[in-house]
Design an enzyme around this catalytic site. Sequence first.
Site, PDB file in Angstrom:
ATOM      1  N   ARG A  83     -10.691  11.387   9.215  1.00  0.00           N
ATOM      2  CA  ARG A  83     -11.769  11.580   8.249  1.00  0.00           C
ATOM      3  C   ARG A  83     -12.923  10.610   8.501  1.00  0.00           C
ATOM      4  NH1 ARG A  83      -9.938   9.663   3.475  1.00  0.00           N
ATOM      5  NH2 ARG A  83     -11.449   8.005   3.241  1.00  0.00           N
ATOM      6  N   HIS A 120       0.817  -1.209   0.000  1.00  0.00           N
ATOM      7  CA  HIS A 120       0.000   0.000   0.000  1.00  0.00           C
ATOM      8  C   HIS A 120       0.856   1.266   0.000  1.00  0.00           C
ATOM      9  CE1 HIS A 120      -2.979   2.890   1.923  1.00  0.00           C
ATOM     10  NE2 HIS A 120      -3.687   2.392   0.937  1.00  0.00           N
TER      11      HIS A 120
END
Length: 724
Positions: A595, A466
Amino acid sequence: MIDTDVLDTGLGDADDDDFDETVEVDDSQLPAHRYMDRELSWLAFNQRVLELAEDPALPVLERANFLAIFASNLDEFFMVRVAGLKRRIMTGLAVPTNVGRAPADVLADISESAHALQLRHARVWLDLVQPALTDAGIEVVTWAELSDDERASLYEYFQAQVFPVLMPLAVDPAHPFPYISGLSLNLAIRIRNAKTGRQEFARLKVPPMLPRFVEVPGSSASGRARYLPLEQLIAHHLGDLFPGMEILEHHTFRLTRNEDVVIEEDETENLIQALEAELLRRRFGPPIRLEVTEEMDDVTLDLLIDELEVTAQEVYRLPGPLDLRGLFDLAKIDRPELHYPAHVPVTATAFQPAEQNGRADLFAAIRKGDVLVHHPYESFTTSVVAFLEQAARDPHVLAIKQTLYRTSGDSPIVQALIDAAERGKQVLALVEVKARFDEAANIVWARKLEKAGVHVVYGLVGLKTHCKLLHVIREEDGMLRSYSHIGTGNYNPKTSRLYEDFGLFTADEQVGRDLTRLFNELSGYAIEKKFKRLLVAPLHLRKGLLRLIEKERRNALEGKPAHIRIKVNSMVDEQIIDALYRASQAGVRVDVWVRGICSLRLGLEGVSENITVRSILGRYLEHSRIFAFANDGDPQVYIGSADMMHRNLDRRVEALVRVVAPAQVKELIDFFDLALSDGTSSWRLQPSGDWERHSVGADGKPLIDLQDRTMLQVQRRRRGRAVR
């Protein structure tokens, strides 16, 4: 007990001796129920998205777009999170939960919250956004609201563009109940045979390749664009599909299936073949949600429940049109006054060409010092893409190595790698084909790279790669020099215009050696080495962060300045959360900017009084991950790709890089200060677990919009350079 030893984070040698021992941790000092449920926290995040759609201060087409984002988000939540929970329960696997509750109870809570949110979503469209669009001259109408001339024009469109691609499927002894694909919009139709009097059932799929909202021909010429949902156009012409039949009932429904991909990599010899087989299986995953219109009759609903084998808990009765993802198309209508003001990213100051209309030498700029870029405020195209394209054509560049998680086959990133390989350079692309919902596309362009001569590898068995890394080796004066880029976001020019991310360019030799070692290990076998300026998962990142948090805790106990600031998409990992709790108990101020999901629980007496949690949503998706530690007055700041989740810390290859240039450290800390200020609009996590929006000050004036202010600051920096 947490092991925080054997790690070189580049924090300095002399001061690290205190942390080479194992740290004894007494978790008995922390309450048992100290985590928020991650699934419910995710639903709370999507509620924040919905609150943006409810906000009358936002441009109405952006509000429509947020309704579509909410719908798309919730689809993925069901396809992956809910489906994964159900699969583990049904197969008898342990269901990870940090809230000490039975999985069935968690699913029940998810269902209750999701039902309430979907009803609220539907009402926001019907009661708020659709009327606001109508006031702005964009009408979504029903068949009954059309004039005879409009109906005649739409019938011609139906005959020419819709009717030929419709495929009604009958259900009778000769025709079993058809397969219903995931996320497809369908009409359930009950008809009566005029000759026999027998009632029959048919399913009709609404063609997904056609516009979801059909523009009424000629309506825009009058200054009021009118649109009809496609399913209504089809429903009012069912007689053309079933001539001689009496239409008794017709209702819209939509099915969500389990689309989580599970691959046992240790048991397969070919990852690509296994993934392709699993993607085929995904299409036939079990149903997990059935959405129906609220007026659907019981006979039709009972038939669907029986044939699709769903439970009453999985049925969602909703008013208005189903599948509001179709609002993505409406939100693209060219009405600038109904959108956010246009923003054109600027070129980072260091990468601006010396002469007007000239081409910047990015290698020369990076040699002068590290360059920190902030997307989308600063251009991805004139930084990352330009850097890679310059490397591809530069005869002194010998090798390019890059990780690719999500991009597109037509991306200039992919083309630059192909161009470099065709010019005879050594090119390595580490492609993560298992990036969820991008798997099929990733396989296609990975094979495109292979055909061009790029060395394509697929990472390590059992781990997703990732991290966002780009490494260029260039020959200069008979020596090899490394140029590196470490980012927080994907190498994707399209999402770079919508996602907020940071990227660091550096010619630092330590970073170059770190990336050389890391890429060698990614294309070879296990990650075992220590790194100088990077923190790398899965072996070292968790330990490094725990060590940094522990250092702040000890500084606070000794009366030294101590402050932890973290910006992530998700904060779920229990070890990290517990470390933050212990830091808070020692008096460390902990500011978390998240978030999405956050399992931190505030309001725990003696535990979390010094922790604040904020969330910011807006025109751009806050995507960067930043970790800042006061470090007794010598701030340590990292950026990278890792969220605080088990998968990121334990089952992915992630990388954080330490930012060392004082001006860039200050820029990142100033960014935190602005975002976490009481004068900036945000959502604030409450002890109750609710998120409270603060967008207006005590004086009734709007609070600062972080993204607007950042946009302005970046533009001012560029103008300041031009003036000098």
